[in-house]
Design a protein around this motif. Structure first.
Motif, PDB file in Angstrom:
ATOM      1  N   SER A   1      70.725  58.009  70.793  1.00 53.43           N
ATOM      2  CA  SER A   1      69.371  57.663  70.650  1.00 53.43           C
ATOM      3  C   SER A   1      68.595  57.026  71.999  1.00 53.43           C
ATOM      4  CB  SER A   1      69.421  56.428  69.536  1.00 53.43           C
ATOM      5  OG  SER A   1      70.103  55.226  70.246  1.00 53.43           O
ATOM      6  N   GLY A   2      69.299  56.640  72.996  1.00 57.88           N
ATOM      7  CA  GLY A   2      68.711  56.095  74.248  1.00 57.88           C
ATOM      8  C   GLY A   2      67.871  54.969  73.897  1.00 57.88           C
ATOM      9  N   GLN A   3      68.496  53.955  72.632  1.00 60.30           N
ATOM     10  CA  GLN A   3      67.527  52.824  72.489  1.00 60.30           C
ATOM     11  C   GLN A   3      68.811  51.885  71.804  1.00 60.30           C
ATOM     12  OE1 GLN A   3      63.964  52.855  71.370  1.00 60.30           O
ATOM     13  NE2 GLN A   3      63.682  54.682  72.588  1.00 60.30           N
ATOM     14  N   PRO A   4      68.283  50.636  71.988  1.00 62.70           N
ATOM     15  CA  PRO A   4      69.238  49.536  71.307  1.00 62.70           C
ATOM     16  C   PRO A   4      69.473  50.039  69.915  1.00 62.70           C
ATOM     17  CG  PRO A   4      67.343  48.423  72.526  1.00 62.70           C
ATOM     18  CD  PRO A   4      67.165  49.970  72.544  1.00 62.70           C
ATOM     19  N   PHE A   5      70.540  49.412  69.274  1.00 62.66           N
ATOM     20  CA  PHE A   5      71.331  49.961  68.201  1.00 62.66           C
ATOM     21  C   PHE A   5      70.526  49.822  66.981  1.00 62.66           C
ATOM     22  CE2 PHE A   5      72.896  46.166  66.387  1.00 62.66           C
ATOM     23  CZ  PHE A   5      72.998  45.187  67.667  1.00 62.66           C
ATOM     24  N   ASN A   6      69.659  48.568  67.179  1.00 65.16           N
ATOM     25  CA  ASN A   6      68.950  47.970  65.905  1.00 65.16           C
ATOM     26  C   ASN A   6      67.491  48.327  66.069  1.00 65.16           C
ATOM     27  OD1 ASN A   6      68.232  46.185  67.791  1.00 65.16           O
ATOM     28  ND2 ASN A   6      69.390  44.499  66.852  1.00 65.16           N
ATOM     29  N   SER A   7      66.827  49.058  66.877  1.00 61.87           N
ATOM     30  CA  SER A   7      65.387  49.453  67.209  1.00 61.87           C
ATOM     31  C   SER A   7      64.689  50.298  65.869  1.00 61.87           C
ATOM     32  CB  SER A   7      65.322  50.014  68.357  1.00 61.87           C
ATOM     33  OG  SER A   7      63.754  50.381  68.463  1.00 61.87           O
ATOM     34  N   LEU A   8      63.840  49.798  65.585  1.00 65.43           N
ATOM     35  CA  LEU A   8      62.904  50.349  64.613  1.00 65.43           C
ATOM     36  C   LEU A   8      61.845  51.592  65.327  1.00 65.43           C
ATOM     37  CD1 LEU A   8      63.527  47.346  63.157  1.00 65.43           C
ATOM     38  CD2 LEU A   8      62.151  48.586  61.305  1.00 65.43           C
ATOM     39  N   VAL A   9      61.541  51.317  66.525  1.00 61.76           N
ATOM     40  CA  VAL A   9      60.654  52.223  67.188  1.00 61.76           C
ATOM     41  C   VAL A   9      60.713  53.620  67.028  1.00 61.76           C
ATOM     42  CG1 VAL A   9      59.653  52.805  69.488  1.00 61.76           C
ATOM     43  CG2 VAL A   9      60.039  50.510  68.842  1.00 61.76           C
ATOM     44  N   GLN A  10      62.106  54.154  67.365  1.00 58.28           N
ATOM     45  CA  GLN A  10      62.144  55.367  67.168  1.00 58.28           C
ATOM     46  C   GLN A  10      62.140  55.998  65.845  1.00 58.28           C
ATOM     47  OE1 GLN A  10      66.268  56.737  68.873  1.00 58.28           O
ATOM     48  NE2 GLN A  10      65.133  57.857  70.208  1.00 58.28           N
ATOM     49  N   LEU A  11      63.006  55.130  65.278  1.00 59.78           N
ATOM     50  CA  LEU A  11      62.805  55.364  63.415  1.00 59.78           C
ATOM     51  C   LEU A  11      61.303  55.830  63.036  1.00 59.78           C
ATOM     52  CD1 LEU A  11      64.993  55.558  61.363  1.00 59.78           C
ATOM     53  CD2 LEU A  11      64.675  53.404  60.991  1.00 59.78           C
ATOM     54  N   GLU A  12      60.349  54.733  63.630  1.00 53.87           N
ATOM     55  CA  GLU A  12      58.831  55.161  63.049  1.00 53.87           C
ATOM     56  C   GLU A  12      58.293  56.496  63.591  1.00 53.87           C
ATOM     57  OE1 GLU A  12      56.431  51.801  62.885  1.00 53.87           O
ATOM     58  OE2 GLU A  12      54.576  53.162  63.585  1.00 53.87           O
ATOM     59  N   PHE A  13      58.659  56.699  64.920  1.00 54.02           N
ATOM     60  CA  PHE A  13      58.168  57.840  65.694  1.00 54.02           C
ATOM     61  C   PHE A  13      58.854  58.976  65.043  1.00 54.02           C
ATOM     62  CE2 PHE A  13      57.008  55.189  69.636  1.00 54.02           C
ATOM     63  CZ  PHE A  13      55.799  55.393  69.360  1.00 54.02           C
ATOM     64  N   GLU A  14      60.103  59.131  64.792  1.00 52.05           N
ATOM     65  CA  GLU A  14      60.816  60.410  64.306  1.00 52.05           C
ATOM     66  C   GLU A  14      60.690  60.146  62.596  1.00 52.05           C
ATOM     67  OE1 GLU A  14      64.295  60.803  66.466  1.00 52.05           O
ATOM     68  OE2 GLU A  14      63.009  61.064  68.175  1.00 52.05           O
ATOM     69  N   ARG A  15      59.797  59.346  61.842  1.00 47.78           N
ATOM     70  CA  ARG A  15      59.545  59.502  60.682  1.00 47.78           C
ATOM     71  C   ARG A  15      60.663  59.371  59.655  1.00 47.78           C
ATOM     72  NH1 ARG A  15      54.759  60.101  59.610  1.00 47.78           N
ATOM     73  NH2 ARG A  15      54.912  60.963  57.731  1.00 47.78           N
TER      74      ARG A  15
END
Lengths: 302, 302, 302, 302
Positions: free
Chosen positions: A88-102
């Motif tokens: 993920s290249g992100q902290p384990f609990n981030s919502l940012v990527q989750l929103e971008f990747e729908r």
């Protein structure tokens, strides 16, 4: 091996005091910091251990591997319609990527991905928490393995960020069961208490082409086993998977309870535990111990 | 092995026509799509190949491994003050993460990281492009390896996004040489033309604890070799490293020229080439060929 | 009005010492902090001023309004094919949004948008820097207005982040001229030296339906004037436009040189200057002075 | 004025058919598209209207202004400790910015900000939904104004994304009441049904320095009124606030029910309604009608 394990623990013990016990959930912060244990489970069933290897601790994110294996067992490749197996290249609990990747989590070892796996399992099992507990008892050969209800309740009370992730995925149509119910299952899995010996034994099938020697069961196929190991190798240590590969060179999975499990395919499984964490949320002394072990016996897969 | 390689190429050849030759740089788009080759280089120096294994192609991002090895050779661990070795979880040419992480690239195989490595090498070598060409000639044992100046020039003319990254890192104090000069070196490396046989041979030291059999040189230490392999395993295939680990289970590095190199530690190095790419920018037939090879001979490190 | 302006300056003068002179460009950091001036230009041509209202300073981003007006003059509505007029909700020099929105800047007052406007003007004028200087001389009625070449050169040497933006837009096909040449023009505009009196006079047409009283020229139509004012109102103060609307209630534009210009449609234009900036990059005492002025005379448009 | 309003509706009526009625909540999608109404409320209490100006519709996000005014009434400036008044530069329901800015919403008119305002009001009122309904009845002078329970329930069932935002803010410590309870209040406000006449009247105090003529109550101070208007001007139309300022030049607030309210300070308030939305979620014909009105009578504040 016994001597080597003791020697390694002695070398890394000075790190205790330089990390920080997880305290974002009050119940976790109560664990005494000065504990350190390691256990190695060879493919022939022999166990080597040193330090506090018999002391049960909260497995936390290590349970994400068990959930994934359960989901693969009953649903196979179809689970990858719901999530990926990319770092993920992100902290384990981030919502940012989750929103971008729908609403499609990158992998089953970040929280969002583990929640989707729990949602998949929730649709399959009548009592997901019990199914998990029994599955882990079989894998570890320890019928005493149990959920720490105090920890599970504390995690549920502090569920806000995980709830946010689950609802965001529901908004994207990638969450099918009641959010509160799945969160209950999820925290129940995280709150399992197991020792280094329990965990080394429970992960041994991943070092053994999917076959669990002590129970005599083929848990996953050889190919599936390699796949699970590959996901641990690229995504198993939060936002430090690359560093773990660089320093240790093994598939592994960590938890904020301070445990780290690693697998040397064809040779053994190992679990180390020390509650103090580094900045990335992984056991400080545990990382160091596995690095020493990997180097001393040439265990890196690379 | 010869028969196996031919068989594998026959199996994946039907994929040709389903991918897309890279054309964001005009000079790359001119390559005929219907080409397919594979070469395996065993640790004893024996070469096995099939298809268009002798045809030189543009190595593109595969050169990022050579640049990294050069930098480790002369600067060792100190390079990690300038960049990380974590997967990025982002497209290879994104500036978003670079801005959030204040100009420090996640790893040496995304463009920003490779540019920092080139910047490090630029400070060290009087003629970086020549140093690289000669290094690769030694590694591959082929004194004919050369830069395609037409491709290098075409890439330089379309340098805008890479220039943006370099300037952004300069703004954060993480770029020390003239941007245009480093870009010239960078594109020169990308435009090296090598065949599958050249690349399999050039990567063989990574399968052999850092020792290059045909030249008799120890390129990296055993530990450094494991570290480079670990970075390839977690970050070598753009935003598809997890999928490559899942399907193939080997450290590897791809380029938009259609080449993919992989390493089976202790056994062999392999290069496959087919110009058509999948959506993630990796050779479509190449991925499939390596997956078949890995499964047929049990090469996965997991 | 004279008395009111002096009184306001006295009230805000204690703020000097609590802000920070911009120093990311060395030449700007050399300006003495303890300066404070204000000038009001009424529609009948009368000028009121107090403090250091005649001292020239570096206009910096205030020049973005002049560039925009030039572009509207020769290209009209067509410029909005290249950029938007929406607030950005981001720091003025971020590349994140620019990448997500594929090289199309949100508005002409963030750096990326101003660079696109300069690129548009670069295609139109043989000598953009001279055209701008002459345009500003006409608007201000001061033939002495000149570019501070020392500042322009210092900005050019520290151009890295602006260069990154320009190249990123070029990568998306939204930048047509040579990046270095446009940056030279851009920094030349930023380095114009004007006093509060110069700027109040130069902006007076925006308070007067587009008509410049002292030169007798209709610079923009009434409708275009409202549009420029609307963009200043929603995007004129970096990431503090909302706060400026909340506290002052006027269309305005600030620069890191410490100047802020505001417009009271149908009544007057005003410029305040004090070099020390707040955390958002706007003049600390200047914001406070405009807030007092707006309240004392009921100038808010809301 | 009557004639002008009818003429404007005739001019924009051809736009019906080119937008799209909101349907992400099933109950909203049931509204017939071919409706169009406008009402102007002058400061002397005279009402002018045309078209379907008496038809009640779902106010949706227009209610965010009422919630903000309630919060300012009882808590004043202290509310800005919990959220900002800056434009967001993001879609109205994004979580990305909310995570980067650690749970502090940019302004009260994006969903996250409105939820914080509802959370503030929830702590203050025993029955927030009733308090709001009664407040709106007083402002509009219409005792028949009511909540559409069918719509409120439909919104609650589709609450996932708003729930995600609320839980994310709770994770950052910026949400104090039970998430489900606040969501119930929030959707109850959104589901208020009011006509153009009701809304123009209810917003009239914002055109009148905070004084509500028909009820004889000072709702806000003159300064607070300017502040609310300033926030509408910079953030009132989702991610199209800049465009609304550019085209219409007035403080305004829109809802996905197809209503847009605008304020001409010192002159009148106006509400237009047509259910079909443009890509930004604002009434397509409504925007066009307000643009024409603003131009015909010179209403722009800029």
């Amino acid at each position: 091996m016994h001597a080597l394990l003791s020697e390694i623990l002695d070398e890394v013990r000075p790190l205790i005091g330089q990390g920080k016990v997880a305290d974002y959930i009050p119940a976790l912060g109560e664990v005494p910091a000065a504990q350190l244990g390691i256990a190695v489970y060879g493919l022939d069933g022999e166990v080597f251990s040193a330090g506090d290897a018999q002391t049960p601790f909260s497995v936390q994110s290590i349970s994400k591997v068990f959930s994934l294996v359960q989901a693969i067992e009953h649903s196979g490749e179809s689970i990858w319609q719901r999530l990926g197996h990319e770092p993920s290249g992100q902290p384990f609990n981030s919502l940012v990527q989750l929103e971008f990747e729908r609403g499609r989590p990158r992998n089953p070892f970040i929280n969002a991905g583990a929640l989707v796996i729990c949602d998949i399992n929730q649709s399959r099992f009548a009592a997901p928490a019990l199914s998990m507990r029994d599955f882990v008892r079989r894998l570890s050969g320890n019928r005493e393995v149990a959920v720490d209800l105090h920890v599970a309740e504390s995690e549920y009370r502090h569920r806000a960020r995980n709830a946010a992730m689950a609802y965001l995925m529901q908004a994207f149509g990638n969450f099918h069961n009641d959010v509160e119910a799945v969160l209950r299952s999820y925290f129940s899995h995280c709150a399992l208490r197991m020792s280094c010996v329990d965990l080394a034994r429970a992960f041994s099938f991943l070092a053994n082409d999917g076959f669990c020697t002590h129970s005599g069961a083929q848990i996953l196929s050889e190919r599936q086993t390699q796949q699970v190991n590959s996901i641990m190798a690229t995504s198993g240590l939060y936002d430090e998977a690359g560093n773990f590969a660089y320093r240790v060179g093994l598939p592994g999975k960590s938890g904020v309870g301070g445990g780290i499990v690693a697998v040397v395919p064809g040779r053994f499984s190992v679990c180390v535990w020390s509650p103090e964490l580094n900045a990335a949320g992984n056991s400080l002394a545990g990382m160091a111990a596995l690095e020493l072990l990997s180097q001393r016996i040439g265990a890196s897969v690379f």
